[in-house]
Design a protein around this motif. Structure first.
Motif, short mmCIF file in Angstrom:
data_model
loop_
_atom_site.label_atom_id
_atom_site.label_comp_id
_atom_site.label_asym_id
_atom_site.label_seq_id
_atom_site.Cartn_x
_atom_site.Cartn_y
_atom_site.Cartn_z
N PHE A 22 6.73 3.63 -18.11
CA PHE A 22 6.85 4.77 -17.21
C PHE A 22 8.18 5.48 -17.40
O PHE A 22 9.19 4.87 -17.76
N GLN A 23 8.17 6.76 -17.09
CA GLN A 23 9.40 7.54 -17.04
C GLN A 23 9.90 7.53 -15.60
O GLN A 23 9.15 7.81 -14.67
N GLY A 24 11.19 7.23 -15.44
CA GLY A 24 11.76 7.22 -14.10
C GLY A 24 11.38 5.97 -13.33
O GLY A 24 10.76 5.03 -13.84
N GLY A 25 11.75 5.96 -12.05
CA GLY A 25 11.53 4.77 -11.22
C GLY A 25 10.49 4.95 -10.15
O GLY A 25 10.46 4.18 -9.18
N PHE A 26 9.62 5.98 -10.30
CA PHE A 26 8.61 6.21 -9.26
C PHE A 26 7.70 5.01 -9.08
O PHE A 26 7.29 4.67 -7.98
N TRP A 27 7.37 4.34 -10.18
CA TRP A 27 6.46 3.20 -10.11
C TRP A 27 7.11 2.02 -9.40
O TRP A 27 6.42 1.20 -8.77
N PHE A 28 8.44 1.91 -9.49
CA PHE A 28 9.17 0.76 -8.95
C PHE A 28 9.00 0.69 -7.43
O PHE A 28 8.61 -0.33 -6.88
N TRP A 29 9.30 1.80 -6.76
CA TRP A 29 9.25 1.79 -5.31
C TRP A 29 7.83 1.70 -4.79
O TRP A 29 7.57 1.04 -3.78
N GLY A 30 6.90 2.36 -5.47
CA GLY A 30 5.51 2.24 -5.05
C GLY A 30 4.99 0.82 -5.18
O GLY A 30 4.31 0.30 -4.29
N SER A 31 5.31 0.16 -6.29
CA SER A 31 4.88 -1.22 -6.48
C SER A 31 5.58 -2.16 -5.50
O SER A 31 4.96 -3.12 -4.99
N LEU A 32 6.86 -1.91 -5.23
CA LEU A 32 7.57 -2.75 -4.27
C LEU A 32 6.94 -2.66 -2.89
O LEU A 32 6.76 -3.68 -2.20
N GLY A 33 6.58 -1.45 -2.47
CA GLY A 33 5.92 -1.31 -1.17
C GLY A 33 4.59 -2.03 -1.12
O GLY A 33 4.24 -2.65 -0.11
N ALA A 34 3.83 -1.97 -2.22
CA ALA A 34 2.54 -2.66 -2.25
C ALA A 34 2.72 -4.17 -2.14
O ALA A 34 2.00 -4.85 -1.40
N VAL A 35 3.71 -4.71 -2.85
CA VAL A 35 3.95 -6.16 -2.79
C VAL A 35 4.43 -6.57 -1.41
O VAL A 35 4.00 -7.61 -0.87
N LEU A 36 5.30 -5.78 -0.80
CA LEU A 36 5.79 -6.12 0.54
C LEU A 36 4.67 -6.07 1.57
O LEU A 36 4.64 -6.91 2.49
N SER A 37 3.77 -5.12 1.45
CA SER A 37 2.65 -5.06 2.40
C SER A 37 1.76 -6.28 2.27
O SER A 37 1.31 -6.84 3.27
N VAL A 38 1.51 -6.71 1.03
CA VAL A 38 0.71 -7.93 0.83
C VAL A 38 1.45 -9.15 1.35
O VAL A 38 0.85 -10.06 1.96
N MET A 39 2.76 -9.22 1.16
CA MET A 39 3.54 -10.36 1.66
C MET A 39 3.50 -10.43 3.19
O MET A 39 3.31 -11.52 3.76
N CYS A 40 3.65 -9.29 3.85
CA CYS A 40 3.58 -9.30 5.33
C CYS A 40 2.22 -9.77 5.80
O CYS A 40 2.12 -10.55 6.77
N ALA A 41 1.17 -9.30 5.13
CA ALA A 41 -0.17 -9.77 5.50
C ALA A 41 -0.31 -11.26 5.27
O ALA A 41 -0.94 -11.98 6.07
N GLY A 42 0.28 -11.78 4.18
CA GLY A 42 0.22 -13.21 3.92
C GLY A 42 0.96 -14.02 4.97
O GLY A 42 0.51 -15.11 5.36
N LEU A 43 2.10 -13.52 5.42
CA LEU A 43 2.85 -14.22 6.47
C LEU A 43 2.05 -14.28 7.77
O LEU A 43 2.03 -15.31 8.46
N VAL A 44 1.40 -13.17 8.11
CA VAL A 44 0.56 -13.16 9.31
C VAL A 44 -0.60 -14.13 9.17
O VAL A 44 -0.93 -14.89 10.10
N SER A 45 -1.25 -14.13 8.01
CA SER A 45 -2.38 -15.04 7.79
C SER A 45 -1.94 -16.49 7.87
O SER A 45 -2.65 -17.35 8.41
N GLY A 46 -0.74 -16.79 7.32
CA GLY A 46 -0.24 -18.15 7.41
C GLY A 46 0.09 -18.56 8.82
O GLY A 46 -0.17 -19.71 9.23
N ARG A 47 0.66 -17.66 9.59
CA ARG A 47 0.99 -17.97 10.98
C ARG A 47 -0.25 -18.23 11.80
O ARG A 47 -0.28 -19.10 12.68
N LEU A 48 -1.34 -17.48 11.52
CA LEU A 48 -2.59 -17.65 12.26
C LEU A 48 -3.50 -18.71 11.65
O LEU A 48 -4.58 -18.96 12.18
N SER A 49 -3.07 -19.30 10.52
CA SER A 49 -3.87 -20.35 9.84
C SER A 49 -5.27 -19.86 9.51
O SER A 49 -6.28 -20.55 9.72
N LEU A 50 -5.35 -18.66 8.96
CA LEU A 50 -6.65 -18.11 8.58
C LEU A 50 -7.17 -18.78 7.32
O LEU A 50 -6.38 -19.23 6.47
N PRO A 51 -8.49 -18.86 7.15
CA PRO A 51 -9.03 -19.40 5.89
C PRO A 51 -8.70 -18.47 4.72
O PRO A 51 -8.31 -17.32 4.91
#
Length: 809
Positions: A22-51
């Motif tokens: 890629f040219q520039g860092g546009f992909w960096f911040w977009g990918s970082l946001g996607a990973v952080l959103s998945v991480m937050c969802a994983g933390l919530v799922s772990g706290r609730l002990s979801l299957p």
């Protein structure tokens, strides 16, 4: 929760490998946001002990909300809640992004569609990694989706993955494995192996408590991880580079010149007319060749006709078809039985040429010697680069040109549709019927495909009353119809395109070439200028391949430097009748490949031998066997590093005035000995390494006298060897325990005698190993690595002690 965080960190570390795409860092911040959103969802799922299945759905929902907020918020409700409009918007952007990555070469520009596609892809990888690592507790399997992120740049880019990015990705995965290991150890329950430590937080001062000693387990994981990373970085550096096979499509596949975008393919027709209309002649290139004859130099090959004008299919240059790899692909349609002429041409491009990424070449080129990353398209033999430009370059070209005559071509059977790519016969659906009728009318009396081609050429150059003029509009059905049926005035592009189109109508595969004519002879060189820009048709014949024809009027009233090929001159009627009066008839001429004499003893072309004897300048580049030899030599030197360290250590010790203790097994004894007498310390350390190399390691509790007695009795030393080991043991004891050591005799001879006696008791394999891969040196290197890894454990212990202190307070 720890595993969800470690999975997110590992995924984003692996995503860093995508940066060259890629040219520039546009992909960096977009990918970082996607990973952080998945991480937050994983933390919530772990706290609730979801299957596991529910956790994956929660993560997917969180990723969807993030992508909606980032790329379609104006179509969503309250900027985050997906609606029908936001879904449609995301779908359009995904389609646009996919089209962009097919159109552009890496590094791709910063478009919103590509950013969405990248963020969504990295987010999906993060979901799968979190599912494997945190939900299914299969951290090792989580490396597979992360490997997909590394595969994309590895298969697209010609350059290898940078080692800093690889180390970051590997450390992320190693951290995930370590986190998974600590989680597993924490759930083992009651510890079996314990260590007793005094802890400041104990309720009773000085009391001891039992804790699980897992340092060794954690350290083992780190050893494996760091060792694997080091080997992955260092070992490939000693091996010859291998070209990756591309499984993904990013434009032509590589970095474009200058901007690194898609390959620079200007409009060939517009550029052609622009050069012809320049007020003054400018030199484009010059060349010399082995037969001193002018030749057309083709740059582009236009194979598609959409009803408006001829265009070019995007070339594909596989790594196997790099010019540096040797001969180019075999010219399509050229039979080994066809007689060829081998010509070597030396071409020099002018420094003033800009943005030229296709090489001007005589056709068909079979071998090119040029600096840079230049590749050949298999079907057209166009040679191009996505990284370099041709300005100022000089290169050698070997061509194997079909040496054919009119009689031979007239004897060839009609070209079959299956003999060439169907695109060379494709016609637009809206082709005017008048043009189709004109082609059939002009070739009505032709008995063979070759005769039809000659009649079409004569129609433009003789019978059709055409004139050469640059004052014309060129393309489109109306312009084409006007050129063929009414005005009959145009320049080379109209002539070439019209003849190629009429040839397709009568069943002859055709395409349009754009490049330069042979130019003008000045001194000993042929000079080619902007006024030599030209376009001509190429027609396909079975067994011969592609041949150029010349429908453009030549001489002072046409294209001045254009030349009509000799084989396109029509045969005399009598000769033609005797040669091939009907389609499919065979020629009886001596030069015909269908002559009975030639059938009995056909000339089979050994292409590799022909290229070897063609007269190209000597290749100064290193052959593959040389590169493999250098790689093997470097690898051998790396493997011999321990042996080199052992030789240096031994040489340092045997120099009596500079003996020092390197790192003996018994550190306390070594320090005492070294402080008392350096020569004794060096002899003792060297003896200790010799014993370890031969598999006779000294026991930590074994005294020098006990060691001498054990070696003498077990290995049945002779009197001289026994006296030598006893002398060394006695000197060590005196240095350790005597108040006054006194004068010690040199022990170099004794040490050599003991080493020879020990070597005589072991196998040859053990002796060779002691020289090439000495265990004592490997032990020393291993201890150095353990100290580095212990540093990470100390950091963890510091954090743990602080935590314990805080709890105690």
């Amino acid at each position: 929760m720890r595993l969800s965080i470690a999975a997110a960190v590992a995924t984003f570390c692996a995503a860093i490998l995508l940066y060259p795409l890629f040219q520039g860092g546009f992909w960096f911040w977009g990918s970082l946001g996607a990973v952080l959103s998945v991480m937050c969802a994983g933390l919530v799922s772990g706290r609730l002990s979801l299957p596991a299945w529910a956790a994956a759905l929660v993560s997917a929902g969180a990723l969807w909300i993030y992508l909606t907020l980032a790329y379609a918020s104006d179509k969503a409700w309250a900027w985050v809640v997906p609606t029908k409009g936001s879904v449609v918007e995301l779908g359009k952007l995904l389609g646009t992004g996919w089209a962009d990555i097919q159109r552009f070469a890496a590094p791709v520009p910063a478009t919103e569609g590509i950013a969405l596609l990248t963020a969504g892809g990295v987010g999906l990888i993060a979901i799968v990694v979190d599912l494997f690592a945190a939900r299914l507790r299969r951290a090792a399997l989580a490396g597979l989706p992360m490997l997909a992120l590394a595969t994309v740049p590895a298969t697209i880019l010609p350059d290898p993955i940078s080692w800093p990015a690889f180390i970051i990705a590997a450390l992320g995965f190693t951290g995930l494995l370590i986190a998974d290991g600590r989680e597993r150890i924490g759930h083992w329950g009651r510890a079996v192996l314990v260590r007793r430590t005094r802890v400041a937080t104990s309720p009773v001062p000085g009391a001891e408590r039992e804790t699980a000693d897992t340092r060794g387990l954690r350290l083992s994981g780190k050893r494996i991880g760091f060792a694997a990373i080091a080997l992955a970085v260092l070992v490939p550096a000693a091996l010859p580079a291998m070209e990756p096979v591309s499984f993904f499509t990013f434009g032509v596949g590589g970095r474009g010149p200058g901007k690194g975008n898609s390959i620079s393919i200007p409009d060939p027709i517009a550029g052609l007319k622009g050069q012809l209309e320049l007020p003054e002649r400018r030199t484009v290139l010059s060349y010399t060749n082995s037969d001193d004859k002018p030749r057309y130099l083709r740059i582009y090959s236009l194979d598609t006709f959409d009803g408006e004008k001829f265009g070019m299919t995007e070339p594909k240059g596989a790594p196997d078809n790099k010019t540096e790899n040797g001969p180019l692909p075999t010219p399509p349609g050229l039979s080994p039985a066809t007689k060829v002429s081998n010509v070597t041409t030396r071409i020099q491009i002018s420094e003033e040429i800009e943005r030229l990424v296709f090489l001007p070449l005589p056709y068909p080129a079979r071998q090119i010697r040029i600096d840079g990353d230049w590749r050949a398209d298999v079907s057209t033999l166009m040679v191009f680069s996505t990284r370099d430009e041709a300005a100022g370059l000089g290169y050698d070209v070997l061509t194997t040109e079909p040496d054919v005559t009119s009689a031979q071509l007239d004897a060839l059977p009609q070209a079959r549709a299956s003999a060439s790519d169907p695109r060379y016969l494709k016609l637009p659906e809206n082709l005017p019927s008048e043009i189709r009728d004109l082609a059939l009318k002009e070739t009505a009396d032709a008995h063979t495909g070759y005769e039809a081609a000659v009649k079409l050429q004569e129609f433009f150059t003789k019978t059709g009353d055409f004139t050469y003029s640059l004052r014309t509009q060129g393309s489109g059905n109306s312009a084409l119809k006007d050129f063929l049926l009414r005005s009959r005035a145009g320049y080379c592009e109209q002539f070439a395109a019209s003849m190629a189109l009429l040839a397709r109508i009568v069943g002859i595969p055709s395409r349009v070439a754009i490049g330069y004519t042979g130019g003008t002879k000045v001194g000993d060189r042929w000079m080619v200028g902007t006024n030599d820009s030209h376009s001509w048709p190429e027609l396909y014949f079975d067994g011969v391949g592609w041949l150029p024809f010349e429908p453009t009027p030549t001489g002072s009233l046409g294209q001045g430097s254009a030349r009509v090929p000799a084989y396109t001159q029509p045969l005399p009627r009598s000769t033609s009748d005797s040669a091939s009066p009907t389609p499919g008839a065979t020629s009886t001429g001596d030069d015909s490949p269908l002559n009975p004499q030639n059938r009995e003893n056909p000339r089979i072309l050994d292409r590799e031998a022909t290229l070897a004897d063609s007269g190209l300048p000597a290749d100064d580049s290193m052959p593959l066997i040389g590169k493999l030899g250098i790689g093997a030599g470097v690898l051998l030197l790396i493997l011999l590093i321990p042996a080199g360290i052992r030789v240096v250590t031994r040489s340092r010790r045997v120099r009596a005035l500079s003996w020092k203790v390197s790192e003996p097994s018994d550190e306390v004894t070594a320090k005492v000995v070294a402080g008392s007498h350096p020569s004794v310390a060096a002899a003792w350390a060297e003896l200790d390494d010799v014993l370890f190399d031969y598999g006779m390691a000294r026991q930590p509790s074994e005294t020098p006298r006990a060691l001498a007695r054990r070696l003498t009795e077990r290995y049945e030393f002779d009197a001289e060897s026994a006296a030598s080991i006893s002398a060394i043991a006695s000197a060590v004891e005196r240095a350790l325990f005597a108040r006054n050591v006194g004068e010690l005799a040199p022990m170099r001879k004794d040490l050599r005698k003991v080493r020879q006696a020990l070597a005589a008791t072991v196998s040859r394999r053990r002796r060779v190993r002691a020289v090439l891969l000495p265990p004592s040196t490997l032990r020393r290197l291993r201890r150095m690595g353990e100290r580095v890894l212990d540093g990470f454990d100390r950091l963890e212990n510091i954090r743990l002690r602080r935590t314990a202190a805080q709890k105690g307070s």
